[in-house]
Every structure is written in structure tokens, then in C-alpha cells.
Scaffold this active site. Structure first.
Site, mmCIF file in Angstrom:
data_model
loop_
_atom_site.group_PDB
_atom_site.id
_atom_site.type_symbol
_atom_site.label_atom_id
_atom_site.label_comp_id
_atom_site.label_asym_id
_atom_site.label_seq_id
_atom_site.Cartn_x
_atom_site.Cartn_y
_atom_site.Cartn_z
ATOM 1 N N GLU A 64 0.843 -1.207 0.000
ATOM 2 C CA GLU A 64 0.000 0.000 0.000
ATOM 3 C C GLU A 64 0.872 1.249 0.000
ATOM 4 O O GLU A 64 1.816 1.360 0.779
ATOM 5 C CB GLU A 64 -0.881 -0.034 1.255
ATOM 6 N N HIS A 65 0.549 2.178 -0.899
ATOM 7 C CA HIS A 65 1.324 3.407 -1.086
ATOM 8 C C HIS A 65 2.754 3.101 -1.530
ATOM 9 O O HIS A 65 3.669 3.901 -1.314
ATOM 10 C CB HIS A 65 1.312 4.277 0.181
ATOM 11 N N THR A 66 2.939 1.948 -2.114
ATOM 12 C CA THR A 66 4.239 1.616 -2.708
ATOM 13 C C THR A 66 4.243 1.921 -4.204
ATOM 14 O O THR A 66 5.304 2.075 -4.793
ATOM 15 C CB THR A 66 4.568 0.124 -2.500
ATOM 16 N N SER B 95 -25.016 5.088 -18.502
ATOM 17 C CA SER B 95 -24.682 4.156 -17.428
ATOM 18 C C SER B 95 -25.912 3.899 -16.587
ATOM 19 O O SER B 95 -26.809 4.748 -16.514
ATOM 20 C CB SER B 95 -23.578 4.759 -16.552
ATOM 21 N N SER C 14 -13.880 0.483 -8.627
ATOM 22 C CA SER C 14 -14.884 0.549 -9.692
ATOM 23 C C SER C 14 -14.369 1.415 -10.830
ATOM 24 O O SER C 14 -14.774 1.244 -11.986
ATOM 25 C CB SER C 14 -16.192 1.126 -9.148
ATOM 26 N N ASP D 66 -4.295 -0.436 -10.097
ATOM 27 C CA ASP D 66 -5.668 -0.900 -10.265
ATOM 28 C C ASP D 66 -5.914 -1.370 -11.688
ATOM 29 O O ASP D 66 -6.539 -2.411 -11.928
ATOM 30 C CB ASP D 66 -6.655 0.227 -9.949
HETATM 31 P P1 ADP Z 1 -13.343 3.398 -6.482
HETATM 32 O O1 ADP Z 1 -12.503 3.199 -7.696
HETATM 33 O O2 ADP Z 1 -12.617 3.121 -5.204
HETATM 34 O O3 ADP Z 1 -14.653 2.664 -6.542
HETATM 35 P P2 ADP Z 1 -13.257 6.089 -7.447
HETATM 36 O O4 ADP Z 1 -13.645 7.397 -6.835
HETATM 37 O O5 ADP Z 1 -11.867 5.897 -7.892
HETATM 38 O O6 ADP Z 1 -13.700 4.951 -6.411
HETATM 39 O O7 ADP Z 1 -14.185 5.819 -8.714
HETATM 40 C C1 ADP Z 1 -15.585 5.857 -8.591
HETATM 41 C C2 ADP Z 1 -16.163 6.696 -9.698
HETATM 42 O O8 ADP Z 1 -16.056 5.972 -10.956
HETATM 43 C C3 ADP Z 1 -17.648 6.946 -9.543
HETATM 44 O O9 ADP Z 1 -17.887 8.052 -8.697
HETATM 45 C C4 ADP Z 1 -18.071 7.199 -10.985
HETATM 46 O O10 ADP Z 1 -17.750 8.518 -11.365
HETATM 47 C C5 ADP Z 1 -17.181 6.246 -11.762
HETATM 48 N N1 ADP Z 1 -17.865 4.970 -12.009
HETATM 49 C C6 ADP Z 1 -17.565 3.759 -11.491
HETATM 50 N N2 ADP Z 1 -18.420 2.808 -11.945
HETATM 51 C C7 ADP Z 1 -19.293 3.434 -12.769
HETATM 52 C C8 ADP Z 1 -20.446 3.011 -13.546
HETATM 53 N N3 ADP Z 1 -20.847 1.739 -13.553
HETATM 54 N N4 ADP Z 1 -21.081 3.941 -14.265
HETATM 55 C C9 ADP Z 1 -20.678 5.214 -14.257
HETATM 56 N N5 ADP Z 1 -19.629 5.668 -13.558
HETATM 57 C C10 ADP Z 1 -18.938 4.809 -12.811
HETATM 58 MG MG MG Z 2 -10.690 4.230 -8.054
#
Ligand code: ADP
Ligand code: MG
Length: 398
Positions: free
Chosen positions: A34-36, A68, A137, A182
Site C-alpha cells: 500500500e502506497h508503494t 450508465s 470501480s 488498479d
Molecule cells: P473506487 O474506484 O474506489 O470505486 P473512485 O472514486 O476511484 O472509487 O471511482 C468511482 C467513480 O467511478 C464513480 O464516482 C463514478 O464517477 C465512476 N464509475 C464507477 N463505476 C461506474 C459506472 N458503472 N457507471 C458510471 N460511472 C462509474
Molecule cells: Mg478508483
């Protein structure tokens, strides 16, 4: 309805043209390291079974439209306008759409170099990756878009190039200063395996994890405390790492060994030293975890997970009480090892738990949160799974 089916039916709201297919990419969990990443070091994430699916239909013109399940309002742009929008005018695009449109932009930047002609596309996206839980995500939406457009546009980029495209989208089109871990995990993941990544060379090794054979599950304990990369803590940690490397006369903290730490201690203030010590020892823990897994299997890495958490809590100071409670409670309830995962200041912790203990550990963690007066955590298991790919043809037969 599966996320792939949701994506296909969303596509129908955009167009009657037949789908060229559906593609998907997974979220990820970082097992250790982590943080590497931004210190040119080592990380060891794996792709999870939660995926973001994307259905695509080509268009006759040169527009890109994206919708989406998050947001039923389509966002529409001329392909030729992407280079004017990103990065300078990205604020004109609603945030979620910067991810897929940013990937299209970053891909076209590489396509321009090869002179490829591309067609317009309609894209529909649906996901079962929890957002903001530290499961990336963002890499999942980037990865799904990147593999789909790469194929339909006939660009033929390799997996590492597609991971770079995703990172470029996230850094420049979204404006989040993240590393490449990621995207690499989402691109290169394989079932029951971790992606051991050297963040300097981008060399990877797929390392068998053997969780299921050893009767183990990987539990995610999402504290639901939200994290934000834009807050000062993340930038301050990066600055401390750069300062530490400069004082030690190395390009990045990756170039220091644990044996350099006594000298580092004499050269820098206490806070900088503890930041450096976290990164240097965490890098070593990643190497030790990979070696230990190979030699003795997954039950042998519990102590390294625990030590990683202590280092983040005490030296890097990026934990929060909810994460500490999740980690301590899981360990006391019988987990083999546990640590917070992700950037910190919230998000999720993970625990390696014997399969039969999962209900017990889950219940005990939930009870501890209730007793502490914290919001209920979201506790679930994840399985090491395959990376970004075109979905099997049957998913597209609508
Ligand atoms: P994490 O990657 O930890 O889930 P992030 O802040 O890096 O959080 O990314 C999340 C953002 O990615 C959401 O706020 C949105 O803007 C975008 N995102 C993720 N999945 C979707 C989706 N299925 N449809 C639209 N936007 C998405
Ligand atoms: Mg993210």
C-alpha cells in the site's frame, strides 16, 4: 438480471442497432503493498468477481454516446472533439462520463500515432462493483471501455498498453492522481491468482494464491467511511515520500532497503522518517508475501498482513478508527491476518479467514461496529478472478 443484461437493455435505450458484443472488467483488492506504487515499488493485488459490463453498438457517424445504469441521461461527444475536451475542458463533462470518454480519448491519442480510422460508438455501462469501497470501480469501468474500444476500433494494444490508457484517463481526463496498480490488476487478473507488479518496470508475475485449496476466504469489510483522493492526506503522503527519497539521494523510495533505515533516521525529521519506513518495509513485505506464498501457501502470510496494517496505522498514519476496529476484531475472531486496504482515510479492510469462520467473523465485526456506534459495515467475500475480456457470445444474443 446480470450486469451484462442490464448493459444490453440500456443500450436499447440508445439505439436499435445490434450490439457488437459485451465486454467486462473486474474491480480489484490489493492483498498487500500500500502506497508503494507511486514510490516505484511492488504491489500484489488480485482481480475480483465483481465486474463492470459494457455493451457496444457501432454507429454510422463519428460520435460517441455513453449511458450508465448510474445515470440514464446519455452523454454525447464528437470523437474529434475529445482532444479539445481532455484534459483542459474536462469540467464540461459530468464526472462519471469522464471515465469512459477519457478512455476513448486516451485510446485515440495512441491511435493517432498509428493512423487508425475509427467509427462512432454507442456504449452502455452497468456494474456490480461497489463504488468508493476501495475495490476500484474506476479501473473496472476504464478496463471494460478500453478492451471494448480496442477491439472494435482494431487497435491491437496489449494489456499493459490498455492499463496505461486507463491510468491516463483517470489521471488526465478525470483528474485523479492515481498509480497504475488498479488498471494492471483489472487487465491481468486470473482466477485464484494475484498480480505481482513491479511499478517501475511494469513487469508482472501471476502468482497462484491457492485460497480455495487451503480452505480460505478473503473477507472485505467496507467501513463505508468515504475516502477522497483530492483531500490533503494523500498529497501530503506523496510529498513526504518524495522528500525522503531526495534526502537519501535516490530516485524513489523503491531504491532503499530495510538496512538503509538506520541511516535514514539520522537524516530526516520523525514524520518523514516514519513515512519512509512504511514504504520501505511495505515493499519488503510484498516480496516476502510472494515468496512465502510460493514456499508455504496462503496460511503463511497472515503475519505480513497484520504488520502491514500496523505500519499504515502508526507510521503512515492513514488508518481511521473504523478500519482499526475492523482489523482488530477480525483478528480476535480468528482471522489469519487482516489489514486496511486501499489509499486509506476510510474505505475497506480485508481479512484472510478460514472458510468455516466467515459467518462468525462477519457477525462479530458487525456487532463491534454497532457497539461502537458506527454505521453498519458491508462485509462480503471476494474471489480472485479473471481480468478484462470480451464476454462469452451468448451474453450478446439479444
Ligand atoms: P473506487 O474506484 O474506489 O470505486 P473512485 O472514486 O476511484 O472509487 O471511482 C468511482 C467513480 O467511478 C464513480 O464516482 C463514478 O464517477 C465512476 N464509475 C464507477 N463505476 C461506474 C459506472 N458503472 N457507471 C458510471 N460511472 C462509474
Ligand atoms: Mg478508483
Amino acid at each position: 438480471m446480470t450486469a451484462a443484461d442490464t448493459a444490453l437493455s440500456l443500450l436499447r435505450t440508445l439505439t436499435d442497432a445490434p450490439a457488437a458484443g459485451t465486454w467486462s472488467a473486474p474491480g480489484r483488492v490489493n492483498l498487500i503493498g500500500e502506497h508503494t506504487d507511486y514510490n516505484d515499488g511492488f504491489v500484489f493485488p488480485f482481480a475480483i468477481e465483481h465486474r463492470t459490463h459494457l455493451a457496444l453498438a457501432p454507429r454510422d457517424d463519428r460520435r460517441i454516446r455513453v449511458v450508465s445504469s448510474f445515470d440514464p441521461t446519455p452523454v454525447e461527444v464528437e470523437l474529434s472533439a475529445l482532444s479539445e475536451l481532455f484534459p483542459a475542458r474536462r469540467d464540461e463533462i459530468i464526472e462519471w462520463a469522464r471515465y469512459p470518454l477519457g478512455v476513448a480519448w486516451a485510446l485515440l491519442e495512441s491511435a493517432r500515432e498509428t493512423g487508425t480510422a475509427v467509427v462512432g460508438v454507442d456504449l452502455a455501462i452497468a456494474s456490480d462493483v461497489p463504488v468508493g469501497a476501495g475495490l476500484s470501480s474506476s479501473a473496472a469501468i476504464e478496463g471494460a471501455t478500453a478492451v471494448a474500444l480496442d477491439e472494435v476500433w482494431g487497435l491491437g494494444l496489449d494489456r499493459v498498453a490498455l492499463a496505461r490508457v486507463g491510468r491516463r484517463a483517470e489521471n488526465d481526463a478525470v483528474g485523479a492522481p492515481t498509480g497504475i496498480m488498479d488498471q494492471m490488476a483489472s487487465m491481468l487478473g486470473e482466477p485464484d491468482a494475484g498480480v505481482f507488479l513491479d511499478c517501475r518496470s511494469l513487469d508482472t508475475e501471476i502468482v497462484h494464491l491457492g485460497f480455495s485449496d487451503a480452505g480460505l476466504d478473503l473477507l472485505v469489510m467496507d467501513t463505508r467511511v468515504t475516502h477522497a483522493h483530492s483531500t490533503g492526506g494523500y498529497g501530503e503522503r506523496r510529498a513526504a515520500c518524495e522528500r525522503g527519497a531526495e534526502i537519501m539521494g535516490v530516485r524513489a523510495l523503491r531504491d532503499l532497503a530495510v538496512t538503509d533505515l538506520p541511516r535514514a533516521k539520522t537524516l530526516m525529521d520523525d514524520v518523514t522518517f516514519r513515512r519512509v519506513r512504511h514504504v520501505v518495509t511495505e515493499n519488503q513485505r510484498v516480496l516476502d508475501a510472494v515468496a512465502s506464498l510460493r514456499a508455504q501457501g496462503p496460511r503463511s502470510i497472515g503475519g505480513l498482513l497484520d504488520a502491514s496494517h500496523v505500519s499504515m496505522r502508526d507510521d503512515f498514519e492513514i488508518s481511521v478508527p473504523e478500519l482499526d476496529l475492523a482489523v482488530d476484531t477480525a483478528r480476535n475472531a480468528g482471522a489469519i491476518g487482516a489489514r486496511m486496504t486501499g489509499g486509506g482515510f476510510g474505505g475497506a479492510a480485508i481479512a484472510l479467514v478460514a472458510h468455516e469462520l466467515v459467518p462468525h467473523v462477519t457477525a462479530v465485526v458487525e456487532r463491534a461496529f454497532a457497539e461502537a456506534g458506527y454505521a453498519a459495515p458491508h462485509v462480503f467475500t471476494v474471489r480472485p478472478s479473471s481480468g478484462a475480456a470480451r464476454d462469452a457470445a451468448r451474453a450478446t444474443a439479444s
